[in-house]
Write an enzyme that holds these catalytic residues in place. Structure first.
Site, PDB file in Angstrom:
ATOM      1  N   ASP A 105      26.016  -6.003  -0.772  1.00 44.81           N
ATOM      2  CA  ASP A 105      26.641  -6.065  -2.087  1.00 44.81           C
ATOM      3  C   ASP A 105      25.617  -6.324  -3.193  1.00 44.81           C
ATOM      4  O   ASP A 105      24.753  -7.195  -3.057  1.00 44.81           O
ATOM      5  CB  ASP A 105      27.686  -7.193  -2.079  1.00 44.81           C
ATOM      6  CG  ASP A 105      28.374  -7.369  -3.416  1.00 44.81           C
ATOM      7  OD1 ASP A 105      29.127  -6.456  -3.810  1.00 44.81           O
ATOM      8  OD2 ASP A 105      28.152  -8.405  -4.074  1.00 44.81           O
ATOM      9  N   GLU A 138      24.504  -1.428  -2.301  1.00 50.16           N
ATOM     10  CA  GLU A 138      25.125  -1.154  -3.596  1.00 50.16           C
ATOM     11  C   GLU A 138      24.079  -1.441  -4.670  1.00 50.16           C
ATOM     12  O   GLU A 138      23.584  -2.562  -4.774  1.00 50.16           O
ATOM     13  CB  GLU A 138      26.353  -2.036  -3.819  1.00 50.16           C
ATOM     14  CG  GLU A 138      26.998  -1.793  -5.169  1.00 50.16           C
ATOM     15  CD  GLU A 138      28.021  -2.839  -5.555  1.00 50.16           C
ATOM     16  OE1 GLU A 138      28.899  -2.513  -6.371  1.00 50.16           O
ATOM     17  OE2 GLU A 138      27.944  -3.979  -5.064  1.00 50.16           O
TER      18      GLU A 138
END
Length: 207
Positions: A105, A138
């Protein structure tokens, strides 16, 4: 994470499979069932911050004031023990639970001024545990460090979403301002090594 239900983005003990969702045995059973059905499992993991209530951070030099994140104190990956905390966590999921890959993330908020970035070291260690495991980041739409420098298999690309969003809605506020052309949309699909970019019309952040 705190509370009974959540998405896990405010982790307080990153090595624990949350009890509300079956705990460690439930997660292992889920992965086994998915594999039996021919489905791979990619686990979303968060190494850019920890949530309120992560009391284990009282017992070590986990944070730095050299950087700041949107969610609070930045994790200090210049410390060897802190690096190992994240890397061993990544290895846990692919080794003990046999997940097929990790989606990291918001890696733009994983700050590391060391000669070798912690997320490059993480990939090496994950592949030692499971050579076929994928590591997907990401990252901002045009920051290609994950695939160009850190050795990640792929990265998410917000750019296609932004081009499509502006074309469909006409919204050009904020970070949408430079987007919104068919040429730009096509360019997102024509870039080199397209198999290394995860593109989407929507995701959990962009609806």
């Amino acid at each position: 994470f705190p509370g009974h239900h959540g998405w896990g983005y405010d982790g307080v003990y990153l090595s624990a499979a949350h009890s509300a969702y079956g705990g460690p045995h439930g997660l292992a059973g889920f992965v086994d069932a998915a594999h039996a059905a021919g489905v791979g499992v990619i686990l979303d993991v968060v190494y850019n911050h920890v949530g309120p209530g992560a009391r284990f951070t009282d017992f070590g030099p986990f944070f730095t004031d050299r950087h700041h994140t949107f969610w609070g104190d930045a994790i200090d990956y210049s410390q060897r023990g802190v690096r190992d905390w994240a890397i061993e966590n990544a290895c846990l999921w692919v080794r003990d639970y046999r997940v097929d890959g990790l989606r990291l993330d918001a890696v733009h908020a994983v700050f590391d001024d060391s000669p070798r970035h912690v997320l490059a070291e993480l990939v090496d260690r994950v592949r030692e545990e499971s050579p076929r495991a994928l590591v997907i980041s990401e990252m901002g739409s045009d920051d290609l460090r994950p695939v160009d420098e850190w050795g990640h298999d792929a990265q998410w690309s917000d750019g296609l979403h932004h081009e499509l969003h502006v074309l469909l809605t006409g919204e050009r506020d904020g970070y949408y301002e430079p987007f919104g052309s068919l040429r730009g949309l096509a360019g997102r699909l024509e870039r080199r090594e397209p198999e290394r970019f995860v593109v989407y019309a929507q995701n959990h952040d962009q609806v």
